[in-house]
Design a protein around this motif. Structure first.
Motif, PDB file in Angstrom:
ATOM      1  N   ALA A  96     -27.212  37.441  -6.538  1.00 53.28           N
ATOM      2  CA  ALA A  96     -27.894  38.694  -6.255  1.00 53.28           C
ATOM      3  C   ALA A  96     -26.875  39.826  -6.254  1.00 53.28           C
ATOM      4  CB  ALA A  96     -28.598  38.602  -4.906  1.00 53.28           C
ATOM      5  N   PHE A  97     -27.297  40.994  -6.679  1.00 56.49           N
ATOM      6  CA  PHE A  97     -26.393  42.132  -6.737  1.00 56.49           C
ATOM      7  C   PHE A  97     -27.188  43.388  -6.412  1.00 56.49           C
ATOM      8  CE2 PHE A  97     -23.790  45.430  -8.625  1.00 56.49           C
ATOM      9  CZ  PHE A  97     -22.512  45.012  -8.296  1.00 56.49           C
ATOM     10  N   ASP A  98     -26.606  44.268  -5.604  1.00 56.91           N
ATOM     11  CA  ASP A  98     -27.247  45.536  -5.257  1.00 56.91           C
ATOM     12  C   ASP A  98     -26.924  46.561  -6.336  1.00 56.91           C
ATOM     13  OD1 ASP A  98     -28.404  47.741  -4.101  1.00 56.91           O
ATOM     14  OD2 ASP A  98     -26.865  47.976  -2.557  1.00 56.91           O
ATOM     15  N   TRP A  99     -27.888  46.834  -7.201  1.00 57.48           N
ATOM     16  CA  TRP A  99     -27.679  47.753  -8.321  1.00 57.48           C
ATOM     17  C   TRP A  99     -27.830  49.215  -7.921  1.00 57.48           C
ATOM     18  CZ3 TRP A  99     -25.137  45.810 -12.023  1.00 57.48           C
ATOM     19  CH2 TRP A  99     -25.321  44.490 -12.419  1.00 57.48           C
ATOM     20  N   GLN A 100     -28.257  49.497  -6.712  1.00 53.71           N
ATOM     21  CA  GLN A 100     -28.543  50.880  -6.330  1.00 53.71           C
ATOM     22  C   GLN A 100     -27.356  51.833  -6.499  1.00 53.71           C
ATOM     23  OE1 GLN A 100     -31.808  51.666  -5.774  1.00 53.71           O
ATOM     24  NE2 GLN A 100     -30.969  53.683  -6.180  1.00 53.71           N
TER      25      GLN A 100
END
Length: 189
Positions: free
Chosen positions: A45-49
């Motif tokens: 999972a990766f926070d693309w924000q």
């Protein structure tokens, strides 16, 4: 004792050697290169924000489109008119600025790798369009390496020419949409 004739002996020896070579395990040739398209590799999972926020002004101005893919990659589509001059593989100054913002994010997250894909419209010869799309992808890669200080191992550039249109090439608007560079940012553990 009966002697084996030389031609038969050579054939027997060659057969034995080939059979032995075919059953030996292959030697290790070193680490495999990173395949950014390998679907079998685990994705985290990766926070693309932060990435989306860093290009928000460009998306609002119509210079870029951002979307996440089902396999947890971020696809950043950069419009050709904002990225390169007509029939050119030299990035515009505003495009280099956008790539600088992307570089900063990639440097902050060492688990990200980037696949750069160049596309063209169908005007011109197919072979020329393939060369132009490759040159544009390589130019983006060069900016990310030289100006963005990204390790080249984390970057892959390829051209698709006119093979993957996203719009109708019969209209000027459609051709403009087909002239693009796509960056796929993918997190790997």
């Amino acid at each position: 004792m009966r002697l084996i004739r030389p031609p038969l002996f050579a054939l027997t020896l060659t057969t034995a050697l080939l059979t032995g070579c075919a059953t030996q395990a292959p030697t290790d040739s070193g680490p495999e290169p990173i395949d950014t398209r390998a679907e079998h590799l685990p994705r985290r999972a990766f926070d693309w924000q932060p990435v989306i926020d860093s290009v928000a002004a460009d998306t609002q101005a119509g210079k870029a489109r951002v979307q996440t893919t089902p396999d947890n990659a971020l696809k950043l589509t950069l419009e050709d008119d904002a990225a390169f001059g007509s029939d050119s593989a030299t990035p515009t100054a505003s495009f280099v600025g956008l790539l600088g913002r992307i570089s900063a994010i990639v440097r902050q997250h060492p688990s990200l790798i980037v696949r750069i894909v160049g596309h063209t419209d169908s005007n011109g010869r197919e072979g020329y369009n393939m060369q132009l799309s490759r040159a544009r992808a390589k130019a983006v890669r060069a900016v990310l390496i030289d100006d963005g200080k990204i390790d080249p191992v984390r970057l892959n550039a390829e051209g698709r020419g006119e093979a993957e249109p996203v719009a109708d090439n019969a209209t000027p608007e459609g051709r403009a949409r087909n002239r693009r560079v796509e960056l796929f940012l993918t997190p790997f553990p």
